[in-house]
Structures are given as structure tokens and as C-alpha cells.
Design a protein around this motif. Structure first.
Motif, PDB file in Angstrom:
ATOM      1  N   ALA A  57       0.813  -1.209   0.000  1.00  0.00           N
ATOM      2  CA  ALA A  57       0.000   0.000   0.000  1.00  0.00           C
ATOM      3  C   ALA A  57       0.851   1.264   0.000  1.00  0.00           C
ATOM      4  O   ALA A  57       0.379   2.332  -0.410  1.00  0.00           O
ATOM      5  N   ARG A  58       2.109   1.173   0.450  1.00  0.00           N
ATOM      6  CA  ARG A  58       2.956   2.360   0.566  1.00  0.00           C
ATOM      7  C   ARG A  58       4.077   2.411  -0.465  1.00  0.00           C
ATOM      8  O   ARG A  58       4.785   3.412  -0.550  1.00  0.00           O
ATOM      9  N   THR A  59       4.246   1.369  -1.257  1.00  0.00           N
ATOM     10  CA  THR A  59       5.397   1.294  -2.151  1.00  0.00           C
ATOM     11  C   THR A  59       5.414   2.440  -3.160  1.00  0.00           C
ATOM     12  O   THR A  59       6.442   3.088  -3.371  1.00  0.00           O
ATOM     13  N   GLU A  60       4.282   2.701  -3.786  1.00  0.00           N
ATOM     14  CA  GLU A  60       4.247   3.738  -4.824  1.00  0.00           C
ATOM     15  C   GLU A  60       4.592   5.108  -4.265  1.00  0.00           C
ATOM     16  O   GLU A  60       5.407   5.843  -4.843  1.00  0.00           O
ATOM     17  N   GLU A  61       4.018   5.465  -3.133  1.00  0.00           N
ATOM     18  CA  GLU A  61       4.291   6.771  -2.549  1.00  0.00           C
ATOM     19  C   GLU A  61       5.740   6.868  -2.080  1.00  0.00           C
ATOM     20  O   GLU A  61       6.368   7.926  -2.195  1.00  0.00           O
ATOM     21  N   ASN A  62       6.276   5.778  -1.562  1.00  0.00           N
ATOM     22  CA  ASN A  62       7.673   5.802  -1.125  1.00  0.00           C
ATOM     23  C   ASN A  62       8.628   5.983  -2.295  1.00  0.00           C
ATOM     24  O   ASN A  62       9.645   6.687  -2.174  1.00  0.00           O
ATOM     25  N   MET A  63       8.338   5.373  -3.435  1.00  0.00           N
ATOM     26  CA  MET A  63       9.193   5.537  -4.594  1.00  0.00           C
ATOM     27  C   MET A  63       9.116   6.965  -5.143  1.00  0.00           C
ATOM     28  O   MET A  63      10.130   7.531  -5.569  1.00  0.00           O
ATOM     29  N   LYS A  64       7.940   7.558  -5.130  1.00  0.00           N
ATOM     30  CA  LYS A  64       7.817   8.951  -5.571  1.00  0.00           C
ATOM     31  C   LYS A  64       8.569   9.881  -4.622  1.00  0.00           C
ATOM     32  O   LYS A  64       9.201  10.855  -5.060  1.00  0.00           O
ATOM     33  N   LEU A  65       8.500   9.588  -3.349  1.00  0.00           N
ATOM     34  CA  LEU A  65       9.238  10.398  -2.383  1.00  0.00           C
ATOM     35  C   LEU A  65      10.742  10.239  -2.588  1.00  0.00           C
ATOM     36  O   LEU A  65      11.501  11.214  -2.473  1.00  0.00           O
ATOM     37  N   ALA A  66      11.186   9.017  -2.889  1.00  0.00           N
ATOM     38  CA  ALA A  66      12.605   8.795  -3.139  1.00  0.00           C
ATOM     39  C   ALA A  66      13.074   9.574  -4.359  1.00  0.00           C
ATOM     40  O   ALA A  66      14.189  10.111  -4.379  1.00  0.00           O
ATOM     41  N   LEU A 120      16.390   6.921 -10.506  1.00  0.00           N
ATOM     42  CA  LEU A 120      15.710   8.026  -9.850  1.00  0.00           C
ATOM     43  C   LEU A 120      16.408   9.361 -10.075  1.00  0.00           C
ATOM     44  O   LEU A 120      15.848  10.399  -9.716  1.00  0.00           O
ATOM     45  N   ARG A 121      17.587   9.366 -10.662  1.00  0.00           N
ATOM     46  CA  ARG A 121      18.240  10.626 -11.000  1.00  0.00           C
ATOM     47  C   ARG A 121      17.686  11.250 -12.277  1.00  0.00           C
ATOM     48  O   ARG A 121      17.999  12.400 -12.580  1.00  0.00           O
ATOM     49  N   LEU A 122      16.897  10.498 -13.030  1.00  0.00           N
ATOM     50  CA  LEU A 122      16.236  11.081 -14.200  1.00  0.00           C
ATOM     51  C   LEU A 122      15.272  12.169 -13.740  1.00  0.00           C
ATOM     52  O   LEU A 122      14.542  12.000 -12.770  1.00  0.00           O
ATOM     53  N   LYS A 123      15.264  13.278 -14.445  1.00  0.00           N
ATOM     54  CA  LYS A 123      14.522  14.446 -13.975  1.00  0.00           C
ATOM     55  C   LYS A 123      13.021  14.237 -14.012  1.00  0.00           C
ATOM     56  O   LYS A 123      12.297  14.558 -13.067  1.00  0.00           O
ATOM     57  N   ARG A 124      12.509  13.694 -15.106  1.00  0.00           N
ATOM     58  CA  ARG A 124      11.063  13.471 -15.228  1.00  0.00           C
ATOM     59  C   ARG A 124      10.640  12.311 -14.345  1.00  0.00           C
ATOM     60  O   ARG A 124      11.192  11.215 -14.419  1.00  0.00           O
ATOM     61  N   ALA A 153      11.560   8.311 -14.611  1.00  0.00           N
ATOM     62  CA  ALA A 153      12.384   7.715 -13.567  1.00  0.00           C
ATOM     63  C   ALA A 153      11.694   6.516 -12.923  1.00  0.00           C
ATOM     64  O   ALA A 153      12.299   5.457 -12.715  1.00  0.00           O
ATOM     65  N   LEU A 154      10.411   6.662 -12.602  1.00  0.00           N
ATOM     66  CA  LEU A 154       9.693   5.559 -11.959  1.00  0.00           C
ATOM     67  C   LEU A 154       9.482   4.398 -12.913  1.00  0.00           C
ATOM     68  O   LEU A 154       9.478   3.239 -12.496  1.00  0.00           O
ATOM     69  N   SER A 155       9.314   4.701 -14.191  1.00  0.00           N
ATOM     70  CA  SER A 155       9.191   3.620 -15.169  1.00  0.00           C
ATOM     71  C   SER A 155      10.489   2.831 -15.275  1.00  0.00           C
ATOM     72  O   SER A 155      10.478   1.593 -15.352  1.00  0.00           O
ATOM     73  N   ALA A 156      11.628   3.537 -15.252  1.00  0.00           N
ATOM     74  CA  ALA A 156      12.919   2.841 -15.296  1.00  0.00           C
ATOM     75  C   ALA A 156      13.111   1.989 -14.052  1.00  0.00           C
ATOM     76  O   ALA A 156      13.600   0.855 -14.125  1.00  0.00           O
TER      77      ALA A 156
END
Length: 372
Positions: A210-219, A245-249, A253-256
Motif C-alpha cells: 500500500a505504501r510502495t508507490e508513494e515511497n518511490m515517488k518520495l525517493a 531516480l536521477r532522471l529528472k522526469r 524515472a519511476l518507469s525505469a
């Protein structure tokens, strides 16, 4: 190679092997890939040994990494028949396990973990897609305040200051020339502060679904706001997603990262993942003097002793170790699980991590804290 967008099926396996070498730090130029394919066509190989030798001749791995090259070759072309790791093999063996090859693979789960409410030991390899942002305010706050509030450390370079432990002789002599050799004021220097490295370890197992997506966006937001950030995910495997996650968009980044991590919503073996992290010298150096932040519920299905030993080693290397768990959102939280009880005395902060706002608040508060 007639300019087609997709290569013929017959050579895709060889091209993917070259990509695997690049992913593990081998420098392979496009011309070497072409020479590798040409050598295979010229040899008309009748065995894997012919392909192996063609790669050694054309891809030219350095002699000190031949053992890793042979291990990669066996894992790619032989799969479950791969040989045991040889002595002296370097750190990439951790990387190989997260690529989904080799005979040391954990058992696959027979059923998918739909609810994400229970931790499992078995591994489920799935692909994940990320949706739109739902906690924009917290991410914006992190981006806005990170530069001023994230932890910093004293650097080796010095800068001018009104007060400081070091004398600025160059500046003092320059001012004395303007005053006929009189030293009216002694210039001072102090060390220039530098951003402290932040090591973010994110649990992507089924119990944290339940928290994985939000944690990755925060990262991703943290990686964009601070340059000295390292991000790893763990469940049944350990995956470094810092480059992605260093990709700007954010979408890119999340897709990679989604394609790189293969153990989304799977089992939970935190201790084994942290032990693998510490076993790689390059990875272990990221924790030295860093603010280590682990986002996990601590529902360990492996050996709690392995988790305890790994966290103890992290605490000796790190500046501070923070464990953020969704279970600690209520006031007066006391650890109940065996894993959290085992690591409690080795972590500096055991606080709530059940929302992006809570995680952001803790990250921004680290700048005002002292070393453990």
C-alpha cells in the motif's frame, strides 16, 4: 543489422548478454558488440565454449574481472545449470541475484499476494506501474526545504568567516599591504559545510504494497532535491535504483525503476537483503557517515538474528539510523514483532512512516539532530 528497429530473434540473446555486461560495469563499445556478433557468425559455433572465447576476444574484459565475466556468461546462457561462484569473485554477484538468474534463487510464490497485508518468505516476481501523484504537498515541501534542512557535515575546504579556528594568512597579508604593513585585523577561516549522504532503503515486499508507490515517488523527489542520495529497494532481493531516480522526469524515472526491480510485492527477507548490501564493499561504503533511513514495517520472515547483525553493522558505520514503519503511526508505539524488538537498541529513531508527510517531516528534521 540492416537498420531494423528490432534485431532478429537469433541474435537477441547475444545482444542481451552484452547489455548484462554493461549493467555490471563492463565497458563495451558498440563496435565491440558488432565484432562479437561477427565472430560468432564466422566461427559457426558448435558449443558455448566457442561463444565464450569469442566474447573474451572481442569484448575484451579486463584480466582481473575474467572470473566475473565467466560467471555472467554461465548465468546468462546456462541458467539453472550455472556453476557455483568462484573464489575471488567480485561484488557483482549480488547484482546477478537481483537479475533473476542462478541456482541460488529463492522459491517462487504459487499465488500472488493481492492484499499486501501479510509478509511472505516466498518470492513473487512481478512488474509494477506507477500512477499519478496523490501527495503533491509533501513532495513540494521536500523539494522546497531540502537544501536548508537536510543534514550537513563539515567539509575539508575552508571559507572566510568572522570567527573560526583557522587563520587566513593570505587575506591578512593582503590587507596589511593596504595599511602600510600594519596588521589591523587577523582574518579567520572555518570549514565549509557539505551535504551529508542519505542512504534510503525502501521495503517493496507484499506487506508494504500500500505504501510502495508513494515511497518511490518520495525517493525520486529526494534524489532531485539533494545530490548525495543513494536509494535501494529490498524484498527478497537487493536492487540499487539510484541511477533510475536521477532522471529528472518523474514518470520516466519511476518507469525505469519499475523495470529494474523484479521483486515488487513479493516476500520479505530484510536481514538477507541488508547482509547482501554490507557484503559488497562499494555498497557498504555508502553507509559510512551517512544518514541511513529504512522504510519498512519490519515484518521479517527470515532469521531475525541476521537482521539484528546487519542493523548493528549499519549503526557502527552510519551517522544515524532511522527506521520508519507504518506500525508506529500511533503515539506511544512499542515494537511488538520479533524483528523490531531485535533491532530496537541499534536504531536511533523508530518512528512512524505510514504517510509521505510523516517521512518528509522526519527527513527534514535530521538536519537539527546530532550523531548517534
Amino acid at each position: 543489422m540492416s537498420g531494423e528497429l528490432t534485431p532478429p530473434r537469433a541474435i537477441r540473446g547475444f545482444i542481451s548478454f552484452v547489455a548484462l555486461l554493461r549493467a555490471n560495469g563492463f565497458a563495451v563499445a558498440p563496435e565491440q558488440t558488432t565484432a562479437f556478433l561477427a565472430a560468432i557468425e564466422l566461427l559457426g559455433p558448435r558449443s558455448l565454449q566457442h561463444i565464450r572465447k569469442a566474447g573474451l576476444a572481442t569484448l575484451a574484459p579486463p584480466p582481473e574481472r575474467h572470473a566475473t565475466y565467466h560467471r555472467l556468461f554461465d548465468l546468462h546462457f546456462r541458467g539453472s545449470e550455472a556453476i557455483e561462484p568462484a573464489e575471488g569473485e567480485d561484488e557483482e554477484i549480488v547484482r546477478l541475484q537481483e537479475e533473476g538468474r542462478g541456482e541460488d534463487e529463492p522459491p517462487l510464490a504459487e499465488e500472488a499476494n493481492e492484499s499486501g497485508l501479510a509478509a511472505a518468505r516466498a518470492e513473487a516476481l512481478v512488474e509494477r506501474r506507477f500512477g499519478r501523484d496523490t501527495n503533491i504537498d509533501a513532495l513540494r515541501r521536500l523539494s522546497r526545504e531540502a537544501a536548508a534542512r537536510l543534514p550537513r557535515r563539515r567539509g575539508h575546504r575552508r571559507r572566510r568567516a568572522r570567527r573560526g579556528p583557522f587563520a587566513d594568512l593570505r587575506r591578512t597579508l593582503r590587507d596589511s599591504v593596504r595599511n602600510d604593513g600594519e596588521v589591523l585585523r587577523l582574518g579567520r577561516l572555518r570549514r565549509r559545510p557539505r551535504p551529508r549522504r542519505i542512504l534510503l532503503l525502501i521495503d517493496v515486499s507484499g506487506s508494504m504494497k500500500a505504501r510502495t508507490e508513494e515511497n518511490m515517488k518520495l525517493a525520486h523527489a529526494l534524489s532531485q532535491a539533494a545530490r548525495n542520495v543513494e536509494v535501494f529497494t529490498f524484498g527478497t532481493r537487493l536492487t540499487r535504483v539510484t541511477r533510475s531516480l536521477r532522471l529528472k522526469r518523474r514518470e520516466q524515472a519511476l518507469s525505469a525503476a519499475a523495470h529494474l526491480v523484479s521483486d515488487w510485492d513479493g516476500g520479505t527477507r530484510i536481514g538477507d537483503a541488508l547482509q547482501a548490501f554490507l557484503a559488497v564493499p562499494r555498497f557498504g561504503s555508502y553507509a559510512r557517515g551517512a544518514a541511513v533511513v529504512v522504510i519498512s514495517d519490519g515484518l521479517e520472515r527470515g532469521d531475525p538474528a541476521a537482521l539484528r547483525d546487519a542493523v548493528a553493522k549499519l549503526s557502527r558505520r552510519a551517522w544515524r539510523v532511522s527506521w520508519l514503519t507504518p506500525l508506529a503511526m500511533a503515539g506511544g508505539f512499542q515494537p511488538q514483532t520479533e524483528a523490531l524488538i531485535a533491532i530496537r537498541r541499534f536504531v536511533d529513531d523508530l518512528v512512524g512512516g505510514g504517510s509521505s508527510a510523516a517521512v518528509v517531516s522526519h527527513l527534514l528534521s535530521l538536519g537539527s539532530r546530532r550523531a548517534a
